[in-house]
Scaffold this motif. Structure first.
Motif, PDB file in Angstrom:
ATOM      1  N   ALA A   1       0.849  -1.207   0.000  1.00 55.00           N
ATOM      2  CA  ALA A   1       0.000   0.000   0.000  1.00 55.00           C
ATOM      3  C   ALA A   1       0.876   1.246   0.000  1.00 55.00           C
ATOM      4  N   PRO A   2       1.467   1.546  -1.154  1.00 54.38           N
ATOM      5  CA  PRO A   2       2.374   2.685  -1.248  1.00 54.38           C
ATOM      6  C   PRO A   2       1.612   4.015  -1.253  1.00 54.38           C
ATOM      7  N   TRP A   3       2.283   5.054  -0.816  1.00 53.30           N
ATOM      8  CA  TRP A   3       1.720   6.391  -0.911  1.00 53.30           C
ATOM      9  C   TRP A   3       1.953   6.959  -2.304  1.00 53.30           C
ATOM     10  N   ASN A   4       1.002   7.701  -2.803  1.00 52.78           N
ATOM     11  CA  ASN A   4       1.156   8.426  -4.052  1.00 52.78           C
ATOM     12  C   ASN A   4       1.030   9.910  -3.752  1.00 52.78           C
ATOM     13  N   ILE A   5       2.101  10.636  -4.004  1.00 53.02           N
ATOM     14  CA  ILE A   5       2.073  12.076  -3.762  1.00 53.02           C
ATOM     15  C   ILE A   5       1.770  12.770  -5.081  1.00 53.02           C
ATOM     16  N   ILE A   6       0.695  13.531  -5.090  1.00 55.47           N
ATOM     17  CA  ILE A   6       0.259  14.166  -6.329  1.00 55.47           C
ATOM     18  C   ILE A   6       0.258  15.681  -6.110  1.00 55.47           C
ATOM     19  N   SER A   7       0.962  16.389  -6.945  1.00 50.44           N
ATOM     20  CA  SER A   7       0.932  17.837  -6.818  1.00 50.44           C
ATOM     21  C   SER A   7      -0.411  18.350  -7.314  1.00 50.44           C
ATOM     22  N   THR A   8      -1.035  19.216  -6.522  1.00 56.65           N
ATOM     23  CA  THR A   8      -2.350  19.727  -6.930  1.00 56.65           C
ATOM     24  C   THR A   8      -2.347  21.230  -7.113  1.00 56.65           C
ATOM     25  N   ASN A   9      -1.178  21.791  -7.320  1.00 58.40           N
ATOM     26  CA  ASN A   9      -1.163  23.231  -7.607  1.00 58.40           C
ATOM     27  C   ASN A   9      -1.972  23.524  -8.861  1.00 58.40           C
ATOM     28  N   ASP A  10      -1.931  22.591  -9.814  1.00 59.72           N
ATOM     29  CA  ASP A  10      -2.872  22.674 -10.932  1.00 59.72           C
ATOM     30  C   ASP A  10      -3.880  21.547 -10.767  1.00 59.72           C
ATOM     31  N   LYS A  11      -5.124  21.925 -10.471  1.00 57.40           N
ATOM     32  CA  LYS A  11      -6.139  20.922 -10.154  1.00 57.40           C
ATOM     33  C   LYS A  11      -6.328  19.902 -11.258  1.00 57.40           C
ATOM     34  N   ASN A  12      -6.342  20.397 -12.492  1.00 55.03           N
ATOM     35  CA  ASN A  12      -6.632  19.497 -13.598  1.00 55.03           C
ATOM     36  C   ASN A  12      -5.537  18.449 -13.789  1.00 55.03           C
ATOM     37  N   THR A  13      -4.282  18.926 -13.724  1.00 54.96           N
ATOM     38  CA  THR A  13      -3.175  17.975 -13.803  1.00 54.96           C
ATOM     39  C   THR A  13      -3.323  16.918 -12.715  1.00 54.96           C
ATOM     40  N   ALA A  14      -3.666  17.382 -11.524  1.00 53.57           N
ATOM     41  CA  ALA A  14      -3.784  16.476 -10.384  1.00 53.57           C
ATOM     42  C   ALA A  14      -4.864  15.429 -10.612  1.00 53.57           C
ATOM     43  N   ARG A  15      -5.988  15.891 -11.109  1.00 53.66           N
ATOM     44  CA  ARG A  15      -7.105  14.952 -11.309  1.00 53.66           C
ATOM     45  C   ARG A  15      -6.730  13.848 -12.276  1.00 53.66           C
ATOM     46  N   LEU A  16      -6.079  14.223 -13.371  1.00 54.93           N
ATOM     47  CA  LEU A  16      -5.660  13.206 -14.347  1.00 54.93           C
ATOM     48  C   LEU A  16      -4.652  12.255 -13.709  1.00 54.93           C
ATOM     49  N   GLU A  17      -3.748  12.836 -12.917  1.00 53.03           N
ATOM     50  CA  GLU A  17      -2.703  12.021 -12.301  1.00 53.03           C
ATOM     51  C   GLU A  17      -3.311  11.015 -11.312  1.00 53.03           C
ATOM     52  N   VAL A  18      -4.298  11.449 -10.605  1.00 51.45           N
ATOM     53  CA  VAL A  18      -4.990  10.543  -9.677  1.00 51.45           C
ATOM     54  C   VAL A  18      -5.596   9.378 -10.454  1.00 51.45           C
ATOM     55  N   LEU A  19      -6.265   9.695 -11.539  1.00 51.68           N
ATOM     56  CA  LEU A  19      -6.903   8.639 -12.335  1.00 51.68           C
ATOM     57  C   LEU A  19      -5.854   7.674 -12.895  1.00 51.68           C
ATOM     58  N   ARG A  20      -4.754   8.228 -13.396  1.00 50.62           N
ATOM     59  CA  ARG A  20      -3.691   7.367 -13.952  1.00 50.62           C
ATOM     60  C   ARG A  20      -3.108   6.458 -12.875  1.00 50.62           C
ATOM     61  N   THR A  21      -2.950   7.006 -11.697  1.00 50.14           N
ATOM     62  CA  THR A  21      -2.373   6.211 -10.603  1.00 50.14           C
ATOM     63  C   THR A  21      -3.309   5.076 -10.205  1.00 50.14           C
ATOM     64  N   ILE A  22      -4.577   5.351 -10.183  1.00 47.37           N
ATOM     65  CA  ILE A  22      -5.541   4.295  -9.857  1.00 47.37           C
ATOM     66  C   ILE A  22      -5.435   3.172 -10.886  1.00 47.37           C
ATOM     67  N   LEU A  23      -5.385   3.565 -12.151  1.00 45.55           N
ATOM     68  CA  LEU A  23      -5.288   2.555 -13.206  1.00 45.55           C
ATOM     69  C   LEU A  23      -4.056   1.672 -13.019  1.00 45.55           C
ATOM     70  N   LYS A  24      -2.956   2.302 -12.607  1.00 42.45           N
ATOM     71  CA  LYS A  24      -1.719   1.528 -12.421  1.00 42.45           C
ATOM     72  C   LYS A  24      -1.862   0.478 -11.339  1.00 42.45           C
ATOM     73  N   GLN A  25      -2.647   0.772 -10.299  1.00 31.69           N
ATOM     74  CA  GLN A  25      -2.743  -0.183  -9.198  1.00 31.69           C
ATOM     75  C   GLN A  25      -3.853  -1.222  -9.399  1.00 31.69           C
ATOM     76  N   LEU A  26      -4.607  -1.053 -10.447  1.00 33.37           N
ATOM     77  CA  LEU A  26      -5.679  -2.026 -10.694  1.00 33.37           C
ATOM     78  C   LEU A  26      -5.301  -2.968 -11.828  1.00 33.37           C
ATOM     79  N   LYS A  27      -5.962  -4.117 -11.818  1.00 32.68           N
ATOM     80  CA  LYS A  27      -5.800  -5.045 -12.940  1.00 32.68           C
ATOM     81  C   LYS A  27      -6.716  -4.584 -14.050  1.00 32.68           C
ATOM     82  N   VAL A  28      -6.132  -4.206 -15.174  1.00 35.10           N
ATOM     83  CA  VAL A  28      -6.968  -3.700 -16.241  1.00 35.10           C
ATOM     84  C   VAL A  28      -7.277  -4.821 -17.230  1.00 35.10           C
ATOM     85  N   GLY A  29      -8.529  -4.921 -17.588  1.00 35.01           N
ATOM     86  CA  GLY A  29      -9.026  -6.058 -18.399  1.00 35.01           C
ATOM     87  C   GLY A  29      -8.438  -6.129 -19.785  1.00 35.01           C
TER      88      GLY A  29
END
Lengths: 472, 472
Positions: free
Chosen positions: B444-472
């Motif tokens: 259960a690693p930590w993911n540090i996401i810079s949110t100074n730009d909200k939009n960049t952050a939101r995409l980064e969060v989504l990408r990180t989730i995808l990395k930790q999931l098994k994608v079909g």
């Protein structure tokens, strides 16, 4: 509260969203205030009408963190389960909002459509009536309930079935109904019309309108937060205090006789509790030191400790205070618990809360009806409710208090609260009198037991239980 | 804590009962004090040894209202269910006592004896080890756990089976085992010896001795209420604050690109969350106004509202404070909830509670291990834990605070607490640094996401989730 077609105007999405969020936060911050409320949104409707989509859209417009969504598998409505039991735990605290896809009406519809011997109309209507009563009690207790029916014409439903995306099948289990069957569709429509006249009905032909109508309706409901009444209208009619609690009998039983009887009765009670196929609720009220603990001990004497649950009711916690008064009892009484013994109970509302002004006039005066409805719903669903008032004289109480103070292992049983309650003796007698007058019903009568002699009282409690149970 | 045979003396029943009640009330009144504790009593043993009878006798000697008994049907221990999940809700509040007939060990035994492919010894021992860790964490958090094994020799068991009263069959379902089968009996004894060396083992040959031994053991456990440590032993080693949270990136994405990407990613995330057969926990921590709400909104964008649950974690309620710190999260995380999103989380213990001294040194310093064990148990039982720290610069936060204060529908989002937290900025950075250093694990690693730009952050969060999931 049905939104007339001509009332309805599409709003700018941004504007609607801001208004919704604002209203949501106002609601959240109403917690603990005079106009506090929570909101339960029941959604039901024709399959593929789009209730899921509408809620999804709503959750995008609002702050999704403060809009909970519950979607449980349907429950069968029958003799054994009270319709509110599966939902008790989801009733929101003040300030909160819950959308219930699964709800008591969808359970009722689903039961009516599926059971092999269909519910007859009278029974169906009786269920609807008790649901309404329950909702009214929720509303009085700051839980607003709004109901939205997502409707779709037969033709549109058929068209949508034709074009259904296979990936969506998961969310359209179609409730096991055959939506290609016109007779079934008509039957469902006929049934739901027996209860939807106070629902907000959305024609789901147009999807954008559907979502907006739904959201605007919720917006209006969130904004409607009138201040709660606290003053009663009329003058309160005090009931006469019955002689049995003014001057409890002082009859004493001999110890040897007591022991002999006790042995027989505890065994009989254990057997009766097991034999009666209904669930049992036994509750005790009475002045401090009246012997509630001792009586309970004798009831459970011959039971296995796994067979029963004892609830000792103290002042409600903060999270309980943010919900309807009876909520903590709804949450406790579930159909899988056979034998439930309450050391103090929901009658606290009309006893200590009345006397100490924890409940305002409107609240405690309303509570008698609420409690009667609550006990009736238990009774109607195979639960025996046996209620005891243990009556002790004021002198006997004083002696017991003093004895407790002198006995090391009984000191914990006596606190300043006990002496303070004693100073309100007459108020408690009056409150008890009103309680008997208003809540001694055919289905859940009060039993007043004199406990000036503890042993006599214990036997009498056991005998009374036997009388209310079916003995094998 | 095994009571030596020669230690044991029968006590007068009356004397034992008084001592038990006294101890029970002392325990009840320890609530909120420096030596507060609650007591969990796990009982297991050979069938017909008499654990039911011993608990029944105990409940007669004590005040039964303050000794709860739980007896649930056995749960299978497997990859899908964490052993503590079925019991989380029964963990008692300070001052209270619960006897658990069904418990994690009986589940483990029952699973080991029954499953078609038996648990191998290594796996069995691993389970036992994680149970021990859990119990140690309970003890550290004022929940004492004592374990009693009711033992009976093969010969005595056979004799009791011969003379069993048919009316008692109900309470001796015999766990589906054949107690006439010597090999099975031996197997069970061998298995239980893998974990019972720190149990109190009662030889149940003599029934009166059995009940007294059990009650005296409970008495001793109730009386043992040492004061909790609050001062840490050594000096705390502060971790270095990582550059990513000191000076979060200021990379900005163009709006059109953001919109395009967002559309693709939200869809992919929804699919991955559904496709991955594991449960998912996504949690957010970070300074106020870092954009947790906005990120969550994008995660759920393409999900049906019935598919996920969002938990907004605020200060614990009174009834939660009376239990182990992690308790409210144990109670929330149950195997049937697929997608769980936490807006703040159990890390409050090592962030706000550390900084505001709601937790003392010993408590927050111990919490890192507790949290790791907790997350590992989730991970081991098919739950992905995805952790985000949203990193914002101090200037950017100030701007957002001001903007919130100026925007009518965002004013609710900014309170005095926010400004106060801001005044502790550096302390939060330090606490976060320690948190990363001690709880960023392989599972259960930590993911540090810079949110100074909200939009960049939101995409980064989504990408990180995808990395930790098994994608079909």
């Amino acid at each position: 509260m049905v939104l007339a077609k001509n009332d309805f105007k599409m709003m700018e999405e941004e504007e609607l969203s801001v208004a919704l969020i604002q209203a949501q936060y106002d609601l959240l911050q109403s917690k603990g205030k005079k106009n506090a409320k929570s909101l339960v949104i029941l959604v039901s409707g024709i399959e593929l009408a789009g209730k899921g989509e509408a809620v999804k859209q709503l959750r995008e417009w609002v702050d999704p963190r403060y809009l909970r969504v519950k979607a449980d598998a349907p429950n069968i409505v029958n003799d054994r389960n009270v319709f509110w039991q599966p939902y008790a735990k989801s009733i929101p605290a003040e300030g909160q909002i819950v959308v219930m896809f699964g709800n008591w009406y969808s359970d009722l519809l689903s039961t009516a459509m599926h059971v092999s011997s269909p519910l007859d109309e009278t029974l169906f209507d009786e269920y609807v009536e008790s649901m309404r009563t329950f909702e009214q009690d929720l509303k009085n207790n700051h839980v607003d309930v709004i109901k939205v029916w997502f409707d779709l014409s037969w033709n549109s439903l058929q068209k949508r079935l034709d074009h259904m995306d296979p990936s969506e099948v998961r969310w359209h289990k179609l409730h096991g109904l055959d939506w290609r069957n016109k007779r079934q569709y008509d039957n469902l429509q006929k049934l739901r019309q027996r209860f939807t006249h106070d629902w907000h009905i959305i024609d789901c032909e147009n999807e954008a309108e559907r979502d907006q109508q739904f959201a605007q309706y919720i917006l209006r409901a969130m904004k409607h937060c009138p201040e709660h009444l606290t003053k009663a209208k009329g003058k309160w009619k005090q009931a006469k205090v019955p002689e049995e609690i003014l001057n409890p009998s002082t009859h004493v039983i001999e110890k040897s006789e007591y022991k002999k009887e006790l042995k027989i009765l505890t065994k009989k009670v254990a057997e009766a509790l097991r034999y009666d196929r209904r669930n049992v609720v036994i509750l005790f009220e009475g002045m401090d030191a009246a012997g509630k603990g001792g009586a309970i001990k004798r009831i459970v004497k011959k039971l296995d400790p796994r067979e029963y649950e004892i609830y000792t009711i103290a002042a409600p916690e903060q999270y309980e205070l943010a919900r309807p008064y009876l909520w903590r009892f709804w949450a406790k009484l579930q159909p899988d618990e056979k034998i439930n013994i309450f050391d103090r109970s929901w009658y606290g509302r009309v006893l200590v809360e009345r006397i100490e002004s924890f409940a305002n006039d409107v609240e405690w005066q309303r509570a008698y009806d609420e409690i009667n409805a609550f006990e009736k719903s238990l009774y109607n669903h195979e639960t025996v409710v046996i209620k005891f008032w243990l009556a002790i004289s004021k002198n006997e109480q004083e002696e017991r208090f003093k004895k407790r103070e002198e006995t090391p292992h009984k000191q914990f049983k006596i606190t300043e609260d006990d002496w303070r309650n004693r100073s309100h003796w007459d108020e408690y007698l009056n409150a008890a009198a009103d309680m008997f007058a208003r809540t001694s019903t055919e289905y859940a009568p009060w039993n007043i037991i004199s406990t000036n002699d503890k042993n006599t009282a214990r036997l009498e409690v056991l005998r009374t239980i036997l009388k209310q149970l079916k003995v094998g």
